[in-house]
Design an enzyme around this catalytic site. Structure first.
Site, mmCIF file in Angstrom:
data_model
loop_
_atom_site.group_PDB
_atom_site.id
_atom_site.type_symbol
_atom_site.label_atom_id
_atom_site.label_comp_id
_atom_site.label_asym_id
_atom_site.label_seq_id
_atom_site.Cartn_x
_atom_site.Cartn_y
_atom_site.Cartn_z
ATOM 1 N N ASP A 54 0.868 -1.182 0.000
ATOM 2 C CA ASP A 54 0.000 0.000 0.000
ATOM 3 C C ASP A 54 0.908 1.236 0.000
ATOM 4 O OD1 ASP A 54 -2.127 1.671 0.007
ATOM 5 O OD2 ASP A 54 -2.742 1.287 2.064
ATOM 6 N N ASN A 100 10.620 -6.830 -8.898
ATOM 7 C CA ASN A 100 10.146 -5.473 -9.184
ATOM 8 C C ASN A 100 11.309 -4.522 -9.338
ATOM 9 O OD1 ASN A 100 10.165 -3.102 -7.006
ATOM 10 N ND2 ASN A 100 10.228 -5.054 -5.890
ATOM 11 N N PHE A 104 10.471 3.523 -6.387
ATOM 12 C CA PHE A 104 9.795 4.470 -5.473
ATOM 13 C C PHE A 104 8.786 5.362 -6.195
ATOM 14 C CE2 PHE A 104 13.464 4.762 -2.092
ATOM 15 C CZ PHE A 104 13.173 3.479 -1.662
ATOM 16 N N SER A 165 16.366 -0.327 -0.983
ATOM 17 C CA SER A 165 15.753 -0.688 -2.260
ATOM 18 C C SER A 165 16.832 -0.751 -3.334
ATOM 19 C CB SER A 165 14.705 0.353 -2.661
ATOM 20 O OG SER A 165 14.436 0.224 -4.039
ATOM 21 N N ASN A 167 16.323 -0.315 -6.400
ATOM 22 C CA ASN A 167 15.801 0.327 -7.612
ATOM 23 C C ASN A 167 15.977 1.838 -7.698
ATOM 24 O OD1 ASN A 167 14.884 -2.207 -8.554
ATOM 25 N ND2 ASN A 167 13.171 -2.077 -7.124
ATOM 26 N N THR A 168 16.632 2.418 -6.691
ATOM 27 C CA THR A 168 16.992 3.835 -6.770
ATOM 28 C C THR A 168 18.514 3.884 -6.823
ATOM 29 O OG1 THR A 168 15.036 4.572 -5.563
ATOM 30 C CG2 THR A 168 16.934 6.057 -5.533
ATOM 31 N N LYS A 201 15.559 -0.169 7.576
ATOM 32 C CA LYS A 201 15.282 -1.363 6.767
ATOM 33 C C LYS A 201 16.491 -1.692 5.911
ATOM 34 C CE LYS A 201 11.920 -3.546 3.755
ATOM 35 N NZ LYS A 201 10.566 -3.511 3.245
ATOM 36 N N THR A 229 14.274 -8.490 5.705
ATOM 37 C CA THR A 229 15.051 -7.759 4.736
ATOM 38 C C THR A 229 14.172 -7.203 3.613
ATOM 39 O OG1 THR A 229 15.386 -9.590 3.193
ATOM 40 C CG2 THR A 229 16.954 -9.400 5.010
ATOM 41 N N ASN A 230 14.821 -6.350 2.840
ATOM 42 C CA ASN A 230 14.235 -5.895 1.580
ATOM 43 C C ASN A 230 14.444 -6.999 0.517
ATOM 44 O OD1 ASN A 230 13.247 -4.111 -0.486
ATOM 45 N ND2 ASN A 230 13.897 -2.397 0.803
HETATM 46 C C1 LIG Z 1 6.348 -4.754 -5.874
HETATM 47 C C2 LIG Z 1 7.114 -4.505 -4.608
HETATM 48 C C3 LIG Z 1 7.314 -3.205 -4.190
HETATM 49 C C4 LIG Z 1 8.022 -2.952 -3.021
HETATM 50 N N1 LIG Z 1 8.185 -1.669 -2.599
HETATM 51 C C5 LIG Z 1 8.839 -1.423 -1.445
HETATM 52 C C6 LIG Z 1 8.979 -0.101 -0.977
HETATM 53 O O1 LIG Z 1 8.485 0.850 -1.575
HETATM 54 N N2 LIG Z 1 9.675 0.088 0.174
HETATM 55 C C7 LIG Z 1 10.224 -0.945 0.897
HETATM 56 O O2 LIG Z 1 10.833 -0.719 1.951
HETATM 57 N N3 LIG Z 1 10.085 -2.215 0.474
HETATM 58 C C8 LIG Z 1 9.413 -2.473 -0.658
HETATM 59 N N4 LIG Z 1 9.269 -3.757 -1.081
HETATM 60 C C9 LIG Z 1 9.906 -4.842 -0.312
HETATM 61 C C10 LIG Z 1 8.943 -5.502 0.685
HETATM 62 O O3 LIG Z 1 8.506 -4.597 1.658
HETATM 63 C C11 LIG Z 1 9.633 -6.683 1.385
HETATM 64 O O4 LIG Z 1 10.712 -6.207 2.139
HETATM 65 C C12 LIG Z 1 10.140 -7.727 0.393
HETATM 66 O O5 LIG Z 1 9.247 -7.884 -0.686
HETATM 67 C C13 LIG Z 1 10.356 -9.083 1.059
HETATM 68 O O6 LIG Z 1 9.161 -9.586 1.591
HETATM 69 P P1 LIG Z 1 8.247 -10.699 0.828
HETATM 70 O O7 LIG Z 1 9.144 -11.813 0.434
HETATM 71 O O8 LIG Z 1 7.192 -11.072 1.840
HETATM 72 O O9 LIG Z 1 7.667 -9.996 -0.340
HETATM 73 C C14 LIG Z 1 8.553 -4.035 -2.257
HETATM 74 C C15 LIG Z 1 8.340 -5.341 -2.689
HETATM 75 C C16 LIG Z 1 7.632 -5.590 -3.843
HETATM 76 C C17 LIG Z 1 7.405 -7.006 -4.274
#
Ligand SMILES: Cc1cc2nc3c(=O)[nH]c(=O)nc-3n(C[C@H](O)[C@H](O)[C@H](O)COP(=O)(O)O)c2cc1C
Length: 339
Positions: A54, A100, A104, A165, A167-168, A201, A229-230
């Protein structure tokens, strides 16, 4: 259909019809039975929604009706930004994983603040995940985090500095000791004025030394804790960050290293995230000393039934061990019958 298209439209719909969750799955009433003290806040349930799902705080009211103790919105940057070119979200259905390279994309601090102020959290904890704008030079990153802290410390139960992240461009370099100290030094006067639990994070791709250094930084700057983790980089899959089952092992390894290092430092919390797809990963985390976890990718594949399943499994575990509450259950982990 394009996964991002589905995601955007689902968020829009769920934002408009938040009660759909309780209509389908029934209302979840938490009492103190499931609550845990996490980093100075009382979470009514030990599973939270991870950042990025979200992103724009569109559906807080919906998620606050699910078996979730906390909802983390963002990553939000000071100014709105479009993110990377599409397509930028890819599904690996058989592997219950995502890749992904969003970058951001978000509506910016002002819009998110207004949405948060107008939301109904239904007793849930609200976290806001903070990031720097792409156009902000790395040496000015601390100004972005400071301005975001100022904006969201008024409304959030906890805040997260996100430097993990992939991606930045250059963001993960901010996990270096000097850069981290610069950011947390800049936040100090704001934290003194308006204290809110603050987390960092981190990425799963750090060396053991890198993780140790970030643990020291979180102690020195009196953070509430780390979120680990991220997403991870798997070059053979293409650019971006991998999440879900493909991340699970790597993420768990980092979490276990952190839990081990924090054994003597209970004031630093670890919120676990990465590859949680059932109560199995949560119970494993509890066995190793952790408390709260977050989910993202498994929720995309399994929907709310993931959370209802975890809720039922925790309920059974408490009953099987004749405990009154989760808090009581976890106070003597050696004695728990996990079977
Ligand atoms: C599509 C997508 C967008 C994400 N965007 C963010 C983000 O904006 N900020 C962030 O801290 N992590 C972001 N994450 C990382 C998730 O918060 C999480 O750390 C990561 O996906 C590992 O958890 P999971 O295996 O349950 O997905 C994103 C992950 C996905 C898949």
């Amino acid at each position: 259909m394009d996964p991002e298209f589905i995601h955007e439209h689902s968020m829009d719909l769920l934002g408009k019809f938040p009660s759909v969750a309780s209509k389908i799955f029934g209302d979840i009433e938490f009492n103190d039975r499931f609550s845990l003290d996490i980093g100075g806040s009382k979470w009514p349930f030990p599973v939270g929604l991870a950042a990025g799902l979200d992103k724009n705080a569109m559906a807080i009211d919906f998620f606050s009706r699910l078996p979730l103790g906390a909802v983390e919105v963002g990553t939000v940057t000071p100014k709105p930004q479009p993110g990377n070119d599409k397509p930028r979200l890819f599904r690996y259905v058989g592997e219950e994983s995502l890749r992904n390279r969003m970058g951001f994309n978000n509506d910016g601090a002002e819009t998110l603040l207004a949405r948060i102020e107008n939301s109904n959290r239904n007793g849930r904890i609200l976290g806001v995940n903070l990031g720097k704008n792409k156009i902000t030079a790395p040496e000015k990153a601390c100004d972005d985090y400071a301005s975001l802290y100022k904006t969201f410390s008024k409304v959030a139960d906890y805040l997260v500095v996100n430097v993990s992240s992939p991606n930045t461009p250059g963001l993960r370099d901010l996990q270096g000791e000097e850069e981290m100290n610069k950011i947390f030094d800049a936040l100090k006067p704001l934290r003194d004025e308006c204290p809110v639990p603050l987390y960092l994070k981190i990425a799963p791709d750090l060396s053991e030394e890198g993780i140790k250094s970030l643990i020291d930084i979180s102690k020195n700057h009196k953070l509430a804790g780390l979120i680990a983790t991220n997403t991870t980089i798997m070059e053979e899959r293409g650019p971006g960050g991998i999440s879900g089952k493909l991340l699970a092992q790597k993420s768990a390894k980092v979490r276990n290293q952190i839990l081990e290092a924090l054994r003597e430092t209970p004031e630093i919390e670890l919120i676990g995230v990465g590859g949680v797809s059932s109560s199995k990963e949560l119970f494993e985390f509890w066995k190793n000393g952790g408390k709260a976890m977050q989910v993202y990718t498994a929720f995309i594949f399994q929907g709310p039934s993931l959370l209802h399943g975890i809720y039922r499994d925790i309920d059974k575990l408490i009953k099987r061990n004749n405990a009154q509450s989760l808090n009581q259950l976890l106070s003597d982990r050696e004695a728990i019958d996990w079977t």
